[in-house]
Design a protein around this motif. Structure first.
Motif, short mmCIF file in Angstrom:
data_model
loop_
_atom_site.label_atom_id
_atom_site.label_comp_id
_atom_site.label_asym_id
_atom_site.label_seq_id
_atom_site.Cartn_x
_atom_site.Cartn_y
_atom_site.Cartn_z
N MET A 1 0.85 -1.17 0.00
CA MET A 1 0.00 0.00 0.00
C MET A 1 0.89 1.23 0.00
SD MET A 1 -3.28 -0.90 0.27
CE MET A 1 -3.88 0.64 0.85
N ALA A 2 0.64 2.10 -0.94
CA ALA A 2 1.46 3.29 -1.06
C ALA A 2 0.60 4.55 -0.95
CB ALA A 2 2.18 3.29 -2.40
N ASP A 3 1.23 5.60 -0.45
CA ASP A 3 0.58 6.91 -0.42
C ASP A 3 0.95 7.71 -1.66
OD1 ASP A 3 -0.63 6.50 2.04
OD2 ASP A 3 1.14 7.16 3.12
N ILE A 21 -1.74 9.46 -3.53
CA ILE A 21 -2.95 8.66 -3.35
C ILE A 21 -3.68 9.10 -2.08
CG2 ILE A 21 -3.89 6.33 -3.15
CD1 ILE A 21 -2.43 6.91 -5.83
N LYS A 22 -4.89 9.61 -2.27
CA LYS A 22 -5.72 10.04 -1.15
C LYS A 22 -7.08 9.36 -1.29
CE LYS A 22 -3.26 14.28 -0.73
NZ LYS A 22 -3.07 15.58 -1.20
N LEU A 23 -7.33 8.42 -0.40
CA LEU A 23 -8.58 7.67 -0.43
C LEU A 23 -9.44 8.05 0.77
CD1 LEU A 23 -7.13 4.15 -1.28
CD2 LEU A 23 -8.07 5.83 -2.87
N THR A 24 -10.75 8.18 0.53
CA THR A 24 -11.66 8.46 1.63
C THR A 24 -12.26 7.13 2.10
OG1 THR A 24 -13.41 8.87 0.01
CG2 THR A 24 -12.24 10.77 0.85
N LEU A 25 -11.87 6.75 3.30
CA LEU A 25 -12.35 5.50 3.89
C LEU A 25 -12.85 5.75 5.30
CD1 LEU A 25 -9.41 3.18 2.80
CD2 LEU A 25 -11.71 3.16 1.88
N PRO A 31 -5.53 -3.34 1.82
CA PRO A 31 -5.65 -3.51 0.37
C PRO A 31 -7.09 -3.75 -0.07
CG PRO A 31 -3.72 -4.67 1.15
CD PRO A 31 -4.45 -4.19 2.37
N LEU A 32 -7.84 -4.52 0.68
CA LEU A 32 -9.22 -4.82 0.28
C LEU A 32 -10.16 -3.63 0.49
CD1 LEU A 32 -9.60 -8.48 1.56
CD2 LEU A 32 -9.29 -7.68 -0.79
N THR A 33 -10.02 -2.93 1.61
CA THR A 33 -10.92 -1.78 1.83
C THR A 33 -10.58 -0.63 0.89
OG1 THR A 33 -9.55 -0.88 3.62
CG2 THR A 33 -11.35 -2.37 4.24
N SER A 34 -9.32 -0.51 0.50
CA SER A 34 -8.93 0.58 -0.41
C SER A 34 -9.65 0.47 -1.75
CB SER A 34 -7.43 0.56 -0.64
OG SER A 34 -6.76 0.88 0.56
N ARG A 35 -9.89 -0.74 -2.19
CA ARG A 35 -10.60 -0.94 -3.47
C ARG A 35 -12.04 -0.46 -3.42
NH1 ARG A 35 -8.65 -5.96 -6.79
NH2 ARG A 35 -6.44 -5.88 -6.34
N GLU A 36 -12.57 -0.33 -2.23
CA GLU A 36 -13.95 0.14 -2.07
C GLU A 36 -14.05 1.67 -2.06
OE1 GLU A 36 -16.48 -1.99 -2.16
OE2 GLU A 36 -14.99 -3.59 -2.39
N PHE A 40 -10.65 5.02 -5.93
CA PHE A 40 -9.76 3.94 -6.36
C PHE A 40 -9.80 3.71 -7.87
CE2 PHE A 40 -8.72 -0.45 -7.34
CZ PHE A 40 -7.50 -0.59 -6.71
N ARG A 41 -10.99 3.63 -8.43
CA ARG A 41 -11.13 3.34 -9.86
C ARG A 41 -10.44 4.40 -10.71
NH1 ARG A 41 -16.64 1.56 -11.47
NH2 ARG A 41 -15.70 -0.46 -11.33
N HIS A 42 -10.56 5.67 -10.31
CA HIS A 42 -9.91 6.75 -11.06
C HIS A 42 -8.39 6.58 -11.05
CE1 HIS A 42 -8.75 10.68 -12.49
NE2 HIS A 42 -8.03 10.82 -11.39
#
Length: 56
Positions: A1-3, A21-25, A31-36, A40-42
């Motif tokens: 997992m990288a930032d 990489i900035k994900l709203t979780l 790794p699995l929650t990041s895909r949600e 992520f898709r972008h």
């Protein structure tokens, strides 16, 4: 997992782009929650296109 993801060009390599990489979780980042994450898709599509891999 990288930032941060750095995309390199073909040889001789040079930096093509850098993606912060900035994900709203709402849960712990794995790794699995990041895909949600909605972003992520972008990131996935953008970075995949920049890799310019042509399978023959």
């Amino acid at each position: 997992m990288a930032d941060r993801v750095v995309v390199l060009s073909k040889r001789p390599a040079c930096v093509k782009s850098v993606h912060e990489i900035k994900l709203t979780l709402d849960v712990e980042r794995t790794p699995l929650t990041s895909r949600e994450a909605p972003e992520f898709r972008h990131y996935f599509n953008t970075i995949w296109k920049e890799l310019d891999i042509h399978v023959k």
